[in-house]
Design an enzyme around this catalytic site. Sequence first.
Site, PDB file in Angstrom:
ATOM      1  CG  ASP A  70     -37.548   1.298 -18.065  1.00  0.00           C
ATOM      2  OD1 ASP A  70     -36.551   0.536 -18.090  1.00  0.00           O
ATOM      3  OD2 ASP A  70     -37.598   2.316 -17.361  1.00  0.00           O
ATOM      4  CE  LYS A 176     -41.724 -12.211 -12.153  1.00  0.00           C
ATOM      5  NZ  LYS A 176     -40.344 -11.907 -12.501  1.00  0.00           N
ATOM      6  CG  HIS A 181     -44.237  -5.985 -13.135  1.00  0.00           C
ATOM      7  ND1 HIS A 181     -43.992  -7.179 -12.496  1.00  0.00           N
ATOM      8  CD2 HIS A 181     -43.014  -5.521 -13.506  1.00  0.00           C
ATOM      9  CE1 HIS A 181     -42.697  -7.411 -12.480  1.00  0.00           C
ATOM     10  NE2 HIS A 181     -42.079  -6.422 -13.082  1.00  0.00           N
TER      11      HIS A 181
HETATM   12  P1  IMP Z   1     -34.947  -2.526 -16.730  1.00  0.00           P
HETATM   13  O1  IMP Z   1     -34.179  -3.637 -17.366  1.00  0.00           O
HETATM   14  O2  IMP Z   1     -34.417  -1.176 -16.964  1.00  0.00           O
HETATM   15  O3  IMP Z   1     -36.420  -2.632 -16.997  1.00  0.00           O
HETATM   16  O4  IMP Z   1     -34.703  -2.718 -15.168  1.00  0.00           O
HETATM   17  C1  IMP Z   1     -35.541  -3.478 -14.475  1.00  0.00           C
HETATM   18  C2  IMP Z   1     -34.999  -3.720 -13.092  1.00  0.00           C
HETATM   19  O5  IMP Z   1     -36.111  -3.683 -12.213  1.00  0.00           O
HETATM   20  C3  IMP Z   1     -34.404  -5.124 -12.983  1.00  0.00           C
HETATM   21  O6  IMP Z   1     -33.015  -5.117 -13.078  1.00  0.00           O
HETATM   22  C4  IMP Z   1     -34.866  -5.568 -11.614  1.00  0.00           C
HETATM   23  O7  IMP Z   1     -33.980  -5.081 -10.652  1.00  0.00           O
HETATM   24  C5  IMP Z   1     -36.196  -4.847 -11.442  1.00  0.00           C
HETATM   25  N1  IMP Z   1     -37.313  -5.683 -11.966  1.00  0.00           N
HETATM   26  C6  IMP Z   1     -38.104  -5.433 -13.041  1.00  0.00           C
HETATM   27  N2  IMP Z   1     -39.003  -6.421 -13.227  1.00  0.00           N
HETATM   28  C7  IMP Z   1     -38.748  -7.325 -12.262  1.00  0.00           C
HETATM   29  C8  IMP Z   1     -39.345  -8.587 -11.950  1.00  0.00           C
HETATM   30  O8  IMP Z   1     -40.252  -9.119 -12.607  1.00  0.00           O
HETATM   31  N3  IMP Z   1     -38.829  -9.214 -10.877  1.00  0.00           N
HETATM   32  C9  IMP Z   1     -37.814  -8.691 -10.133  1.00  0.00           C
HETATM   33  N4  IMP Z   1     -37.224  -7.547 -10.393  1.00  0.00           N
HETATM   34  C10 IMP Z   1     -37.689  -6.852 -11.459  1.00  0.00           C
END
Ligand code: IMP
Length: 202
Positions: A70, A176, A181
């Site tokens: 996450d 990248k 992260h």
């Molecule tokens: P998850 O899918 O719940 O982890 O949501 C992650 C959200 O955080 C994504 O939809 C992006 O908006 C943002 N995010 C997470 N990692 C990245 C990255 O590496 N680049 C840009 N946005 C990110």
Amino acid sequence: MREIVLATRNKKKIEEFKRITKDTGVALLTLDDFPGCPEVIEDGVTFEENAEKKAKSVAAYTGKAALADDSGLEVNALNGAPGVRSARFAGKNADDEKNVKKLLFEMRSLGPDKRGARFVCCMVLAFPDGIIHKFFGYAEGIIATEPKGIYGFGYDPVFYPEGHRRTFAEMPDEEKDALSHRGKALRQVYEFLRTRNFIGSH
Ligand code: IMP
């Protein structure tokens, strides 16, 4: 070959995982290989909570090791927002473009010294017996005033990683991955798996 199920259907994330883990001798499966796997509601208030919930649920359903992440963006001047709500920052029908637009609007009056932010990634590796391990990766940086670049996803076009003059979206994938992260957290996961002899070294 050892198998790990990635607890995600996000194509961009799957691509990133596959890139970072190529040559490690681990076979990555995804939720597309388990269409019946129940959807997990990401209603946790921390990245950790959401990742743990996803990983445990997928490991229990598939009977295999599962890896969930996450992640999101924390902006200092917005008290850590969008945080766990990064994907849906602009509301119900949010997409990357709308989220970025909202972020830039919210930060419109903030000068260069007030634009600090970080990407956070929590990864949880869960085994079918219920044992879990957690890993964290951070990428510090600055939020741009306008989007730049065509690569990546999410907030990449407005994120300048610390010490760089290009946004994540202006960097080729491998560059990248080395700074991100998710790359940092994932390398810890693989180091852990190697020390436990789950996978071979490459
Ligand atoms: P998850 O899918 O719940 O982890 O949501 C992650 C959200 O955080 C994504 O939809 C992006 O908006 C943002 N995010 C997470 N990692 C990245 C990255 O590496 N680049 C840009 N946005 C990110």
